[in-house]
Scaffold this active site. Sequence first.
Site, mmCIF file in Angstrom:
data_model
loop_
_atom_site.group_PDB
_atom_site.id
_atom_site.type_symbol
_atom_site.label_atom_id
_atom_site.label_comp_id
_atom_site.label_asym_id
_atom_site.label_seq_id
_atom_site.Cartn_x
_atom_site.Cartn_y
_atom_site.Cartn_z
ATOM 1 N N SER A 232 0.825 -1.211 0.000
ATOM 2 C CA SER A 232 0.000 0.000 0.000
ATOM 3 C C SER A 232 0.861 1.264 0.000
ATOM 4 O O SER A 232 1.914 1.314 0.643
ATOM 5 C CB SER A 232 -0.886 0.000 1.252
ATOM 6 O OG SER A 232 -1.482 1.270 1.430
ATOM 7 N N TYR B 268 -1.788 5.474 -4.719
ATOM 8 C CA TYR B 268 -2.845 6.474 -4.696
ATOM 9 C C TYR B 268 -2.269 7.700 -5.393
ATOM 10 O O TYR B 268 -1.133 8.093 -5.099
ATOM 11 C CB TYR B 268 -3.239 6.838 -3.257
ATOM 12 C CG TYR B 268 -4.129 5.808 -2.588
ATOM 13 C CD1 TYR B 268 -5.342 5.431 -3.158
ATOM 14 C CD2 TYR B 268 -3.769 5.219 -1.379
ATOM 15 C CE1 TYR B 268 -6.166 4.488 -2.543
ATOM 16 C CE2 TYR B 268 -4.576 4.274 -0.757
ATOM 17 C CZ TYR B 268 -5.776 3.918 -1.358
ATOM 18 O OH TYR B 268 -6.592 2.992 -0.756
ATOM 19 N N THR C 294 -5.008 2.423 -7.723
ATOM 20 C CA THR C 294 -6.345 2.216 -7.153
ATOM 21 C C THR C 294 -7.280 3.281 -7.701
ATOM 22 O O THR C 294 -7.026 4.475 -7.548
ATOM 23 C CB THR C 294 -6.279 2.243 -5.616
ATOM 24 O OG1 THR C 294 -5.441 1.163 -5.203
ATOM 25 C CG2 THR C 294 -7.654 2.086 -4.993
ATOM 26 N N LYS D 280 -6.819 -1.180 -10.203
ATOM 27 C CA LYS D 280 -7.482 -1.905 -9.107
ATOM 28 C C LYS D 280 -8.764 -1.182 -8.719
ATOM 29 O O LYS D 280 -8.736 0.008 -8.374
ATOM 30 C CB LYS D 280 -6.549 -1.976 -7.890
ATOM 31 C CG LYS D 280 -7.191 -2.585 -6.654
ATOM 32 C CD LYS D 280 -6.157 -2.758 -5.550
ATOM 33 C CE LYS D 280 -6.735 -3.410 -4.315
ATOM 34 N NZ LYS D 280 -7.555 -2.524 -3.511
ATOM 35 N N HIS E 234 -12.761 -2.872 -3.074
ATOM 36 C CA HIS E 234 -11.972 -2.328 -1.975
ATOM 37 C C HIS E 234 -12.362 -2.991 -0.644
ATOM 38 O O HIS E 234 -12.425 -2.343 0.403
ATOM 39 C CB HIS E 234 -12.147 -0.811 -1.890
ATOM 40 C CG HIS E 234 -10.936 -0.069 -1.415
ATOM 41 N ND1 HIS E 234 -10.197 0.778 -2.203
ATOM 42 C CD2 HIS E 234 -10.320 -0.038 -0.207
ATOM 43 C CE1 HIS E 234 -9.207 1.309 -1.508
ATOM 44 N NE2 HIS E 234 -9.249 0.821 -0.276
ATOM 45 N N GLY F 99 -6.955 -9.535 1.293
ATOM 46 C CA GLY F 99 -6.747 -8.324 2.089
ATOM 47 C C GLY F 99 -6.755 -8.656 3.567
ATOM 48 O O GLY F 99 -5.709 -8.934 4.175
HETATM 49 C C1 LIG Z 1 -7.604 -2.540 6.530
HETATM 50 C C2 LIG Z 1 -7.609 -2.422 5.046
HETATM 51 C C3 LIG Z 1 -6.771 -1.491 4.434
HETATM 52 C C4 LIG Z 1 -6.753 -1.377 3.049
HETATM 53 N N1 LIG Z 1 -5.882 -0.509 2.466
HETATM 54 C C5 LIG Z 1 -5.841 -0.410 1.118
HETATM 55 C C6 LIG Z 1 -4.919 0.477 0.495
HETATM 56 O O1 LIG Z 1 -4.132 1.149 1.142
HETATM 57 N N2 LIG Z 1 -4.946 0.536 -0.854
HETATM 58 C C7 LIG Z 1 -5.816 -0.204 -1.622
HETATM 59 O O2 LIG Z 1 -5.811 -0.102 -2.845
HETATM 60 N N3 LIG Z 1 -6.684 -1.062 -1.038
HETATM 61 C C8 LIG Z 1 -6.707 -1.185 0.293
HETATM 62 N N4 LIG Z 1 -7.570 -2.058 0.875
HETATM 63 C C9 LIG Z 1 -8.405 -2.956 0.029
HETATM 64 C C10 LIG Z 1 -7.657 -4.272 -0.254
HETATM 65 O O3 LIG Z 1 -6.568 -4.066 -1.106
HETATM 66 C C11 LIG Z 1 -8.559 -5.322 -0.894
HETATM 67 O O4 LIG Z 1 -9.131 -4.756 -2.034
HETATM 68 C C12 LIG Z 1 -9.637 -5.866 0.037
HETATM 69 O O5 LIG Z 1 -9.213 -5.899 1.361
HETATM 70 C C13 LIG Z 1 -10.034 -7.274 -0.402
HETATM 71 O O6 LIG Z 1 -11.064 -7.783 0.385
HETATM 72 P P1 LIG Z 1 -10.843 -8.784 1.630
HETATM 73 O O7 LIG Z 1 -10.320 -7.947 2.749
HETATM 74 O O8 LIG Z 1 -12.203 -9.310 1.878
HETATM 75 O O9 LIG Z 1 -9.847 -9.843 1.197
HETATM 76 C C14 LIG Z 1 -7.615 -2.190 2.259
HETATM 77 C C15 LIG Z 1 -8.456 -3.106 2.874
HETATM 78 C C16 LIG Z 1 -8.457 -3.237 4.259
HETATM 79 C C17 LIG Z 1 -9.362 -4.252 4.890
#
Ligand SMILES: Cc1cc2nc3c(=O)[nH]c(=O)nc-3n(C[C@H](O)[C@H](O)[C@H](O)COP(=O)(O)O)c2cc1C
Length: 417
Positions: A133, A163, A189, A298, A322, A376
């Site tokens: 990230s 980002y 993203t 993404k 997300h 994630g």
């Molecule tokens: C705590 C948390 C922080 C996240 N931070 C980012 C991030 O910084 N950038 C991003 O593109 N997606 C972020 N995501 C989304 C994840 O990349 C991913 O799309 C998502 O968690 C997938 O679903 P899952 O948690 O059910 O596996 C985040 C998700 C969570 C739960």
Amino acid sequence: MYFFYKAPHLALFANNKMSDKVSISRKPKLINLHEYEEYLQNNLPKPVRDYYHSGANDMITLRENRAAFPRYAIIPRILRDVSTVNIRRKILGNEISCPICIAPTALQKMAHPEGELATARAAARFNTVMALSSLSTTCLEDTINAGKSIPAPDQGFYWFQLYAYKNEEITRDLIQRAETSGYQAIVLTVDTPMLGRREPDLRNYFSLPSHLILANFQKYYQKSLENKKNHDEETVCKTDTNTLTMNTRPTIATHKTTATPGNNSAIANYFTLLIDDGLTWATIDWIKRNTKLKVILKGILRPDDAARAVEHAVDGIWISNHGARQLDTVPATIEMLSSIKKVVRDKCEIYLDGGITRGTDIFKAIALGANAVFLGRPVLWGLAYEGEEGVLDVLNLLKEELVLAMKLAGCVDLKVR
Ligand SMILES: Cc1cc2nc3c(=O)[nH]c(=O)nc-3n(C[C@H](O)[C@H](O)[C@H](O)COP(=O)(O)O)c2cc1C
């Protein structure tokens, strides 16, 4: 200080009187991902577990991401000699051990003191892809170096999640650093012009624990301190360099000009202040002009957007909502996979994340046309449980479940249709 990390674990074998040898104790492996999730829920402070868990608004999509997988039934074939199954595959030209990869999640040091370093090492040991990230608590250079420090034949592949900042220089600098330090792809993203409404974070006045910073912006930190000395609070709050590290926690979270009632999350304010909400398809061309790395989008959920992404010559389409943290009531990601695959065919790779907790979920995603899936929250659960080993256990557990699902379904190879 609300942040409090529980003692890692009880030593199981440390005082074994039968032996003079000191054993390195390991926590018992848990039986499924739900137990890893439960551990995090029971052991991290409320603001942290809420930040990791929550989805947007009423969390309809959060439930739907998981509920959608069981709606697809597997109809097994019999008598297929499943004594050997092949789960290795190539992603962007690199062979990985199986199509289970690590999605970018911000602020990993809230789950475990080693945060992204532990995840990067686990990715190398599992021989898979880790996407880091932009909002990591370890800088991108240290993260990839930790992964590369794992001796061969183990090897990880590292992508940088970007980002796009309102300040173009910051975006350009992140891309440049990712390129210089050995990342293979930029994952832009595209579903986050603003942060989704995550009510638990608002209720908790969520902010970064004071001992952590957004490490990719460390170089701005000193500058920020200087600004603090020279300016009044309001000016400081509006200064890019000061807010970039999210160290202005009390100011951002409570300042009268930036925090309105109901918008008391430091991370939501961070996005409003700094992240570019003016992205268009021209931004994709700009990024492609500014990097030699592969470019992945993404946050795609629509076949027409996927077709447009192909026209812009992206290397990968990442189907994602997300983790249900942005727009609530969008469909579960798995529901959109077939229609997106139909328009993309094999013009570029397709990845999927959201709600995966079982090997059968992965089997279905691959069967419907994904080249790989990304995890994630499950990685955060493993990280909270036992750092690097916990992440590796989560990955291995899903891999074992995937192999079992294949064998029971009479499938020996994960060919993309
Ligand atoms: C705590 C948390 C922080 C996240 N931070 C980012 C991030 O910084 N950038 C991003 O593109 N997606 C972020 N995501 C989304 C994840 O990349 C991913 O799309 C998502 O968690 C997938 O679903 P899952 O948690 O059910 O596996 C985040 C998700 C969570 C739960």
